[in-house]
Design a protein around this motif. Sequence first.
Motif, PDB file in Angstrom:
ATOM      1  N   MET A  18      -0.704  47.431  21.351  1.00 19.34           N
ATOM      2  CA  MET A  18      -1.285  47.134  20.046  1.00 19.34           C
ATOM      3  C   MET A  18      -2.172  45.905  20.122  1.00 19.34           C
ATOM      4  SD  MET A  18       0.721  46.657  16.433  1.00 19.34           S
ATOM      5  CE  MET A  18      -0.160  46.401  14.882  1.00 19.34           C
ATOM      6  N   ARG A  19      -3.336  45.963  19.471  1.00 18.89           N
ATOM      7  CA  ARG A  19      -4.277  44.845  19.394  1.00 18.89           C
ATOM      8  C   ARG A  19      -4.458  44.511  17.914  1.00 18.89           C
ATOM      9  NH1 ARG A  19      -8.101  44.878  23.802  1.00 18.89           N
ATOM     10  NH2 ARG A  19      -9.740  44.405  22.307  1.00 18.89           N
ATOM     11  N   SER A  20      -3.850  43.424  17.460  1.00 18.91           N
ATOM     12  CA  SER A  20      -3.843  43.119  16.030  1.00 18.91           C
ATOM     13  C   SER A  20      -4.371  41.716  15.747  1.00 18.91           C
ATOM     14  CB  SER A  20      -2.434  43.253  15.457  1.00 18.91           C
ATOM     15  OG  SER A  20      -1.543  42.382  16.125  1.00 18.91           O
ATOM     16  N   ASN A  21      -5.094  41.575  14.632  1.00 16.98           N
ATOM     17  CA  ASN A  21      -5.611  40.279  14.197  1.00 16.98           C
ATOM     18  C   ASN A  21      -4.508  39.449  13.546  1.00 16.98           C
ATOM     19  OD1 ASN A  21      -8.579  40.402  14.694  1.00 16.98           O
ATOM     20  ND2 ASN A  21      -8.444  42.184  13.344  1.00 16.98           N
ATOM     21  N   GLN A  22      -4.534  38.155  13.786  1.00 12.60           N
ATOM     22  CA  GLN A  22      -3.678  37.231  13.058  1.00 12.60           C
ATOM     23  C   GLN A  22      -4.440  35.936  12.822  1.00 12.60           C
ATOM     24  OE1 GLN A  22      -0.206  37.169  15.609  1.00 12.60           O
ATOM     25  NE2 GLN A  22      -0.982  35.463  16.807  1.00 12.60           N
ATOM     26  N   SER A  23      -4.343  35.418  11.578  1.00 18.97           N
ATOM     27  CA  SER A  23      -5.192  34.298  11.172  1.00 18.97           C
ATOM     28  C   SER A  23      -4.398  33.232  10.430  1.00 18.97           C
ATOM     29  CB  SER A  23      -6.325  34.789  10.247  1.00 18.97           C
ATOM     30  OG  SER A  23      -7.075  35.825  10.829  1.00 18.97           O
ATOM     31  N   ILE A  24      -4.880  31.994  10.555  1.00 18.76           N
ATOM     32  CA  ILE A  24      -4.470  30.888   9.699  1.00 18.76           C
ATOM     33  C   ILE A  24      -5.691  30.514   8.872  1.00 18.76           C
ATOM     34  CG2 ILE A  24      -3.648  28.507   9.607  1.00 18.76           C
ATOM     35  CD1 ILE A  24      -2.277  28.968  12.278  1.00 18.76           C
ATOM     36  N   ASN A  32      -8.772  32.750  13.790  1.00 12.90           N
ATOM     37  CA  ASN A  32      -8.242  34.085  14.074  1.00 12.90           C
ATOM     38  C   ASN A  32      -8.114  34.291  15.577  1.00 12.90           C
ATOM     39  OD1 ASN A  32      -7.759  37.012  12.987  1.00 12.90           O
ATOM     40  ND2 ASN A  32      -9.152  37.255  14.710  1.00 12.90           N
ATOM     41  N   THR A  33      -7.146  35.107  15.952  1.00 13.47           N
ATOM     42  CA  THR A  33      -7.040  35.534  17.337  1.00 13.47           C
ATOM     43  C   THR A  33      -6.624  37.000  17.363  1.00 13.47           C
ATOM     44  OG1 THR A  33      -6.127  34.981  19.512  1.00 13.47           O
ATOM     45  CG2 THR A  33      -4.596  34.943  17.653  1.00 13.47           C
ATOM     46  N   LEU A  34      -6.837  37.636  18.491  1.00 14.38           N
ATOM     47  CA  LEU A  34      -6.417  39.024  18.683  1.00 14.38           C
ATOM     48  C   LEU A  34      -5.157  39.012  19.522  1.00 14.38           C
ATOM     49  CD1 LEU A  34      -7.440  41.911  17.953  1.00 14.38           C
ATOM     50  CD2 LEU A  34      -8.318  42.032  20.284  1.00 14.38           C
ATOM     51  N   SER A  35      -4.059  39.434  18.918  1.00 16.00           N
ATOM     52  CA  SER A  35      -2.774  39.441  19.611  1.00 16.00           C
ATOM     53  C   SER A  35      -2.661  40.685  20.476  1.00 16.00           C
ATOM     54  CB  SER A  35      -1.634  39.413  18.582  1.00 16.00           C
ATOM     55  OG  SER A  35      -0.383  39.492  19.215  1.00 16.00           O
ATOM     56  N   ILE A  36      -2.509  40.466  21.801  1.00 17.08           N
ATOM     57  CA  ILE A  36      -2.386  41.564  22.768  1.00 17.08           C
ATOM     58  C   ILE A  36      -1.208  41.253  23.690  1.00 17.08           C
ATOM     59  CG2 ILE A  36      -3.547  42.968  24.517  1.00 17.08           C
ATOM     60  CD1 ILE A  36      -6.207  41.827  23.534  1.00 17.08           C
ATOM     61  N   PRO A  37      -0.140  42.041  23.654  1.00 24.09           N
ATOM     62  CA  PRO A  37       0.989  41.804  24.574  1.00 24.09           C
ATOM     63  C   PRO A  37       0.538  41.898  26.032  1.00 24.09           C
ATOM     64  CG  PRO A  37       1.612  43.327  22.836  1.00 24.09           C
ATOM     65  CD  PRO A  37       0.131  43.141  22.726  1.00 24.09           C
ATOM     66  N   HIS A  38       1.051  41.002  26.865  1.00 29.16           N
ATOM     67  CA  HIS A  38       0.753  40.977  28.299  1.00 29.16           C
ATOM     68  C   HIS A  38      -0.746  40.848  28.571  1.00 29.16           C
ATOM     69  CE1 HIS A  38       4.391  43.613  27.737  1.00 29.16           C
ATOM     70  NE2 HIS A  38       4.895  42.604  28.415  1.00 29.16           N
ATOM     71  N   GLN A  39      -1.446  40.118  27.695  1.00 34.73           N
ATOM     72  CA  GLN A  39      -2.899  40.026  27.825  1.00 34.73           C
ATOM     73  C   GLN A  39      -3.342  39.231  29.041  1.00 34.73           C
ATOM     74  OE1 GLN A  39      -4.768  37.510  24.862  1.00 34.73           O
ATOM     75  NE2 GLN A  39      -2.793  36.616  24.328  1.00 34.73           N
ATOM     76  N   ASN A  40      -2.480  38.370  29.569  1.00 34.21           N
ATOM     77  CA  ASN A  40      -2.886  37.538  30.706  1.00 34.21           C
ATOM     78  C   ASN A  40      -2.674  38.210  32.056  1.00 34.21           C
ATOM     79  OD1 ASN A  40      -3.668  35.503  28.987  1.00 34.21           O
ATOM     80  ND2 ASN A  40      -1.682  34.466  29.055  1.00 34.21           N
ATOM     81  N   GLY A  41      -2.284  39.475  32.033  1.00 36.80           N
ATOM     82  CA  GLY A  41      -2.052  40.169  33.290  1.00 36.80           C
ATOM     83  C   GLY A  41      -3.312  40.438  34.076  1.00 36.80           C
ATOM     84  N   ASN A  42      -4.471  40.379  33.408  1.00 32.89           N
ATOM     85  CA  ASN A  42      -5.737  40.652  34.098  1.00 32.89           C
ATOM     86  C   ASN A  42      -6.571  39.381  34.256  1.00 32.89           C
ATOM     87  OD1 ASN A  42      -6.309  40.282  31.439  1.00 32.89           O
ATOM     88  ND2 ASN A  42      -7.461  42.177  31.167  1.00 32.89           N
TER      89      ASN A  42
END
Length: 250
Positions: free
Chosen positions: A228-234, A47-57
């Motif tokens: 938006m902070r959303s879970n996505q899993s394989i 699982n990961t938490l999908s966050i747009p532009h997360q690498n900006g910080n």
Amino acid sequence: MNLKRLLIHNSCSLLIRFNLIIFFILTINNYSFAQKELGIGGGFNFNTLSIPHQNGNNVKTIPKLGYSLFFHSRFFLNKSFDLVFEPGVSEKNYQRRAIDNQYIEETIINKYLQLPINLDTKIFSSKKKTTYLTIGATIGYWIKSETRGYLPDIFSSFSSFNNTEHYNLIYFNKKNAFDKKKDRRYDIAINLGFRESFYIRNTVLSINAFITKSITSQQKTYMLNQEMRSNQSITLQIAYSKKLKHHEDE
């Protein structure tokens, strides 16, 4: 912004209701809605938490391994479709790591009670096995969260002869308290994947592989320009069940 979130929430609710209606409509046409399998299962997910532009910080998010345990129940709809319920508990974990120092990281461990409701469509069937295309939705509730990892000890900081800063790392492990104003405890996700069922006398061994994508944010709207902070899993799971009723395909 609040109006937009409300519309998304209402759309999700309508989507779930619509899917349930479609599932039960399929039971009509001289077929009985009867339970045919009952068992238990478990598996793992990345699982990961999908966050747009997360690498900006200067931080990146990395998938982490989690487990799931559930009860497996299959219901007969007609000769092409089955309805599968798998209530249980699942971890949806992820890791956040500093880009400029891979040793500064934190792993967030989240546990959810969840109810996946899937429609299995047969794409291949024989006496020994059946292959299904699986599509459906998962309704979850966030019950526990904790964070563990390594942070820099600012009191141990010192500079070397080339002005490079050095410091020790401190391990921490803490439980996270839920914030009623920020945390959204419920989670709604869409499932898509495949299921392979093997028949051994009156038992069934199923192997499931699917992708799950949340359509709700992990956080409520409490500030402007919030992403938006959303879970996505394989996910890969195995279920062992007993046949309760057998329907011969015509």
